[in-house]
Enzyme design. Sequence first.
Site, PDB file in Angstrom:
ATOM      1  N   ASP A 157       0.768  -1.142  -0.013  1.00 69.52           N
ATOM      2  CA  ASP A 157       0.073   0.063  -0.145  1.00 69.52           C
ATOM      3  C   ASP A 157       0.952   1.216   0.179  1.00 69.52           C
ATOM      4  O   ASP A 157       2.159   1.085   0.313  1.00 69.52           O
ATOM      5  CB  ASP A 157      -0.623  -0.171   1.065  1.00 69.52           C
ATOM      6  CG  ASP A 157      -1.720  -1.088   1.408  1.00 69.52           C
ATOM      7  OD1 ASP A 157      -2.239  -2.046   0.344  1.00 69.52           O
ATOM      8  OD2 ASP A 157      -2.737  -0.969   2.329  1.00 69.52           O
ATOM      9  N   HIS A 188       5.039  -7.155   0.549  1.00 70.91           N
ATOM     10  CA  HIS A 188       4.510  -8.419  -0.641  1.00 70.91           C
ATOM     11  C   HIS A 188       5.306  -8.740  -2.035  1.00 70.91           C
ATOM     12  O   HIS A 188       5.934  -8.136  -2.384  1.00 70.91           O
ATOM     13  CB  HIS A 188       3.269  -8.843   0.021  1.00 70.91           C
ATOM     14  CG  HIS A 188       2.510  -8.875   1.046  1.00 70.91           C
ATOM     15  ND1 HIS A 188       2.039  -9.300   0.960  1.00 70.91           N
ATOM     16  CD2 HIS A 188       2.198  -7.853   2.195  1.00 70.91           C
ATOM     17  CE1 HIS A 188       1.259  -9.990   1.877  1.00 70.91           C
ATOM     18  NE2 HIS A 188       1.385  -8.467   2.064  1.00 70.91           N
ATOM     19  N   SER A 217       9.369   3.190   4.739  1.00 74.95           N
ATOM     20  CA  SER A 217       9.763   3.898   4.025  1.00 74.95           C
ATOM     21  C   SER A 217       9.513   3.365   2.452  1.00 74.95           C
ATOM     22  O   SER A 217       8.120   3.779   2.014  1.00 74.95           O
ATOM     23  CB  SER A 217      11.136   3.081   3.959  1.00 74.95           C
ATOM     24  OG  SER A 217      12.574   2.754   3.269  1.00 74.95           O
TER      25      SER A 217
END
Length: 283
Positions: free
Chosen positions: A88, A145, A249
Amino acid sequence: MNAPFLWLQHSVPHHALSRFTGRLADLERPRWLKHAVIRAFVRHYGVDLAEAERPFPEAYGSFNDFFTRALKPGTRPLADAPVVSPVDGAVSQGGAIDGERIFQAKGRAFSLPALLGGDELRAASYRGGAFATLYLSPRDYHRVHMPCDGRLAAMRYVPGRLFSVNAATAAGVDRLFARNERLVCHFEGPLGPFAMVLVGAMIVAGIETTWAGRVAPPPRRNTLTDYAAPPAPVSLTRGEEMGRFCLGSTVILLFPAGTIRWDDACRPGARVRLGMPLAHRLR
């Protein structure tokens, strides 16, 4: 307007500040203070805890436990696409690699070999290829992911600074992503080789992988480190968790030339969510 902010970043002790903050974020007591900090953070950044597997601030043992929170199963369905967003966040930049040069912002760029910690051999795989720089803001989900299926081929820790990685810093600091501390993970997948670069930043206390745990910073922080192959091969499927940031980050994806084309969603400033289509296959 950004000059004082940039000057401050050059002046503060990056690593000491970030590691100290990390130790505070790992504290489990006093509980009332930990709960108050999490609630204040949720309010200030508009974190949607309704999506979290544990939707209450009191359910977390520490601030880092909250920050690396898991999502409820099914919250991020995987699109039927060869490459999906691994996080995200928002697209800082994305496009073609100009030979060995990767665009950063406002005329600034950095070199592919420098990003990979001087690994000229592996950099050759991505010359003229495709890159995407994905920024995770404080409000975002901070697990990373897999964008596609992949088998781990190599992992390298590259020491460096810990500048902020927001838009203002990207526009004002030369070679930002090739200067910051980072973890480079190389994979082999159905599209051939690809790389995921997890870039550290100001207040980022550490980077973890699912197969090795906390890997950045290593015990000898200022030493470039090539990690030995795990005892068992690491093969991960598209959408499977591969790592996380202890405070937020940036992730940079690299693909060889002629393998993928970024979708319209992969444009500077666009919001992305884990599992949404990010690129389509060219071969």
